[in-house]
Scaffold this motif. Sequence first.
Motif, PDB file in Angstrom:
ATOM      1  N   SER A 155       0.567 -46.261  15.561  1.00 58.30           N
ATOM      2  CA  SER A 155      -0.123 -46.548  16.831  1.00 58.30           C
ATOM      3  C   SER A 155       0.691 -46.005  18.010  1.00 58.30           C
ATOM      4  N   LEU A 156       1.988 -45.777  17.786  1.00 66.07           N
ATOM      5  CA  LEU A 156       2.847 -45.213  18.838  1.00 66.07           C
ATOM      6  C   LEU A 156       2.996 -43.698  18.688  1.00 66.07           C
ATOM      7  N   GLY A 157       2.259 -43.135  17.730  1.00 68.21           N
ATOM      8  CA  GLY A 157       2.289 -41.675  17.557  1.00 68.21           C
ATOM      9  C   GLY A 157       3.426 -41.168  16.680  1.00 68.21           C
ATOM     10  N   VAL A 158       4.083 -42.071  15.938  1.00 67.47           N
ATOM     11  CA  VAL A 158       5.161 -41.645  15.026  1.00 67.47           C
ATOM     12  C   VAL A 158       4.578 -41.490  13.625  1.00 67.47           C
ATOM     13  N   PHE A 159       4.739 -40.320  13.042  1.00 62.45           N
ATOM     14  CA  PHE A 159       4.222 -40.117  11.690  1.00 62.45           C
ATOM     15  C   PHE A 159       5.135 -40.793  10.673  1.00 62.45           C
ATOM     16  N   THR A 160       4.533 -41.374   9.671  1.00 60.62           N
ATOM     17  CA  THR A 160       5.294 -42.164   8.697  1.00 60.62           C
ATOM     18  C   THR A 160       4.765 -41.926   7.284  1.00 60.62           C
ATOM     19  N   ARG A 161       5.560 -42.327   6.322  1.00 58.76           N
ATOM     20  CA  ARG A 161       5.082 -42.450   4.946  1.00 58.76           C
ATOM     21  C   ARG A 161       5.605 -43.770   4.396  1.00 58.76           C
ATOM     22  N   VAL A 162       4.733 -44.520   3.725  1.00 56.01           N
ATOM     23  CA  VAL A 162       5.211 -45.660   2.948  1.00 56.01           C
ATOM     24  C   VAL A 162       5.382 -45.151   1.525  1.00 56.01           C
ATOM     25  N   GLN A 190      -3.348 -45.787  -4.488  1.00 54.13           N
ATOM     26  CA  GLN A 190      -4.408 -45.954  -3.491  1.00 54.13           C
ATOM     27  C   GLN A 190      -3.850 -46.473  -2.167  1.00 54.13           C
ATOM     28  N   VAL A 191      -2.654 -46.989  -2.217  1.00 51.05           N
ATOM     29  CA  VAL A 191      -2.097 -47.663  -1.038  1.00 51.05           C
ATOM     30  C   VAL A 191      -1.027 -46.825  -0.339  1.00 51.05           C
ATOM     31  N   CYS A 192      -0.167 -46.203  -1.138  1.00 53.86           N
ATOM     32  CA  CYS A 192       0.954 -45.448  -0.563  1.00 53.86           C
ATOM     33  C   CYS A 192       1.482 -44.479  -1.607  1.00 53.86           C
ATOM     34  N   GLU A 193       2.497 -43.725  -1.211  1.00 52.33           N
ATOM     35  CA  GLU A 193       3.046 -42.716  -2.127  1.00 52.33           C
ATOM     36  C   GLU A 193       3.999 -43.337  -3.141  1.00 52.33           C
ATOM     37  N   PRO A 194       4.078 -42.765  -4.330  1.00 55.36           N
ATOM     38  CA  PRO A 194       5.148 -43.194  -5.241  1.00 55.36           C
ATOM     39  C   PRO A 194       6.468 -42.579  -4.794  1.00 55.36           C
ATOM     40  N   TYR A 195       7.566 -43.151  -5.238  1.00 54.40           N
ATOM     41  CA  TYR A 195       8.871 -42.620  -4.830  1.00 54.40           C
ATOM     42  C   TYR A 195       9.233 -41.385  -5.651  1.00 54.40           C
ATOM     43  N   ILE A 196       9.348 -40.266  -4.967  1.00 52.21           N
ATOM     44  CA  ILE A 196       9.847 -39.026  -5.573  1.00 52.21           C
ATOM     45  C   ILE A 196      10.902 -38.520  -4.605  1.00 52.21           C
ATOM     46  N   ARG A 197      12.149 -38.508  -5.044  1.00 55.64           N
ATOM     47  CA  ARG A 197      13.255 -38.276  -4.108  1.00 55.64           C
ATOM     48  C   ARG A 197      13.078 -37.009  -3.277  1.00 55.64           C
ATOM     49  N   ARG A 198      12.806 -35.897  -3.936  1.00 53.07           N
ATOM     50  CA  ARG A 198      12.740 -34.632  -3.192  1.00 53.07           C
ATOM     51  C   ARG A 198      11.599 -34.642  -2.163  1.00 53.07           C
ATOM     52  N   ARG A 199      10.531 -35.327  -2.532  1.00 49.01           N
ATOM     53  CA  ARG A 199       9.411 -35.396  -1.595  1.00 49.01           C
ATOM     54  C   ARG A 199       9.798 -36.217  -0.362  1.00 49.01           C
ATOM     55  N   ALA A 200      10.496 -37.310  -0.627  1.00 45.47           N
ATOM     56  CA  ALA A 200      10.932 -38.165   0.490  1.00 45.47           C
ATOM     57  C   ALA A 200      11.872 -37.393   1.426  1.00 45.47           C
ATOM     58  N   ARG A 223      11.906 -34.246   1.976  1.00 46.54           N
ATOM     59  CA  ARG A 223      11.065 -33.304   2.738  1.00 46.54           C
ATOM     60  C   ARG A 223      10.370 -34.007   3.917  1.00 46.54           C
ATOM     61  N   HIS A 224       9.883 -35.225   3.655  1.00 48.96           N
ATOM     62  CA  HIS A 224       9.262 -35.992   4.755  1.00 48.96           C
ATOM     63  C   HIS A 224      10.258 -36.200   5.888  1.00 48.96           C
ATOM     64  N   LEU A 225      11.483 -36.527   5.518  1.00 50.87           N
ATOM     65  CA  LEU A 225      12.505 -36.768   6.552  1.00 50.87           C
ATOM     66  C   LEU A 225      12.765 -35.499   7.344  1.00 50.87           C
ATOM     67  N   GLU A 226      12.865 -34.390   6.642  1.00 52.99           N
ATOM     68  CA  GLU A 226      13.099 -33.111   7.335  1.00 52.99           C
ATOM     69  C   GLU A 226      11.967 -32.811   8.315  1.00 52.99           C
ATOM     70  N   CYS A 284      10.327 -42.595   6.861  1.00 52.81           N
ATOM     71  CA  CYS A 284      10.029 -43.001   5.481  1.00 52.81           C
ATOM     72  C   CYS A 284      10.320 -44.485   5.325  1.00 52.81           C
ATOM     73  N   ILE A 285       9.278 -45.250   5.023  1.00 54.17           N
ATOM     74  CA  ILE A 285       9.446 -46.691   4.823  1.00 54.17           C
ATOM     75  C   ILE A 285       9.412 -46.937   3.321  1.00 54.17           C
ATOM     76  N   PHE A 286      10.567 -47.299   2.776  1.00 52.84           N
ATOM     77  CA  PHE A 286      10.674 -47.487   1.326  1.00 52.84           C
ATOM     78  C   PHE A 286      10.287 -48.920   0.978  1.00 52.84           C
ATOM     79  N   ALA A 287       9.267 -49.046   0.150  1.00 51.11           N
ATOM     80  CA  ALA A 287       8.714 -50.366  -0.148  1.00 51.11           C
ATOM     81  C   ALA A 287       8.924 -50.717  -1.619  1.00 51.11           C
TER      82      ALA A 287
END
Length: 246
Positions: free
Chosen positions: A102-109, A117-127, A129-132, A137-140
Motif C-alpha cells: 500500500s506504500l508502493g514497496v514491492f514485496t514477496r512472501v 496459492q498464497v505465496c512463493e515457496p522458498y528457493i534460495r537463489r530466487r529469493a 534475485r528478489h533482493l537484488e 522478502c518476507i520469510f514466512a
Amino acid sequence: MTSSRTPDSPETKYQRVMLKISGEALMGDQGFGLHPPTVQRIAQEVKSVHDLGVEICMVIGGGNIFRGLSGAAQGMERTTADYMGMLATVMNALAMQAALESLGVFTRVISAIPMDQVCEPYIRRRAVRHLEKKRVCIFAAGTGNPYFTTDTAATLRANEMGCQAIFKGTKVDGVYDKDPVKFPDAKRYEVVSYDDVLAKRLGVMDASAIALARDNNLPIIVFSLDEPGGFRGILAGRGTYTTVCG
Ligand code: UDP
C-alpha cells in the motif's frame, strides 16, 4: 556469504539486512492478533530504509496469534501446535506485505512450507534475485520445522541471504542486564558477546539462534521499534541499541 556490494546510500554501511520482529509487535495495545495501524506504522519504518536502497529481508513471528509451546502446554501435540504457530507467521507476513505494498514497496512472501496459492515457496537463489531487484522478502513459516522459533529462522535466512546483520526490533532499546521494565537500575549493554548472552541468559533470542549467529559471525543489533524513524536511524548508527557480536 555476506553481501559485499557497496551500499547504495552514504547514510548507511549496510546493503542487505534482516529485520526480525515478533508477532506481538503487530498487535499494538491489543492482547491478540493484528492492529492494522501498527502494521502500517512498521511498514512505514521499513519503507524509509528501503528508500535508501537497502535490501531488506524480514521475518515476523507468530506469537500474536499462536505459539507452539502454549498449545503444547494445553495438551496439544507439540508438533501440531508448532505447525499452527508457523501458519500464524504466514498470516502476519501477508498483513505486512499488504501494508508495504500500500506504500508502493514491492514485496514477496516466501514460505518455508509450500502453499503455492498464497505465496512463493522458498528457493534460495530466487529469493536472492528478489533482493537484488529491491523487493522486500518476507520469510514466512519459520524454518518449516517444529521445535524451532522464528529467531532461528531469521538467523538461518540472514546467513543464507548474505545479510550483514540482523536487526531485532523490540519494545526496548537494547539488551539489559535485567528486565528494564521491572528494574529501574537495569543497565543497557552497548556491546555484548554471543557467549555472554548465552551464559547470562540475556533473552535476546533463543540459544539456537544465538549459536547460529555466533558460528557465522553475524552481528545482532537490538533496538526499539517504538521510536519513530528508529530503524533508519539505527542503520545510520544513530540512536541507542545493543550490538551482539563476537
Ligand atoms: N515455529 C516453529 N518452527 C519455526 C518457527 C516457528 O515451529 O521454525 C512455531 C513455534 O510454535 C513458535 C510459533 O511458530 O512458537 C511462532 O513463532 P515465534 O514463537 O518465534 O514467534 P514470536 O515470538 O517471534 O512472535
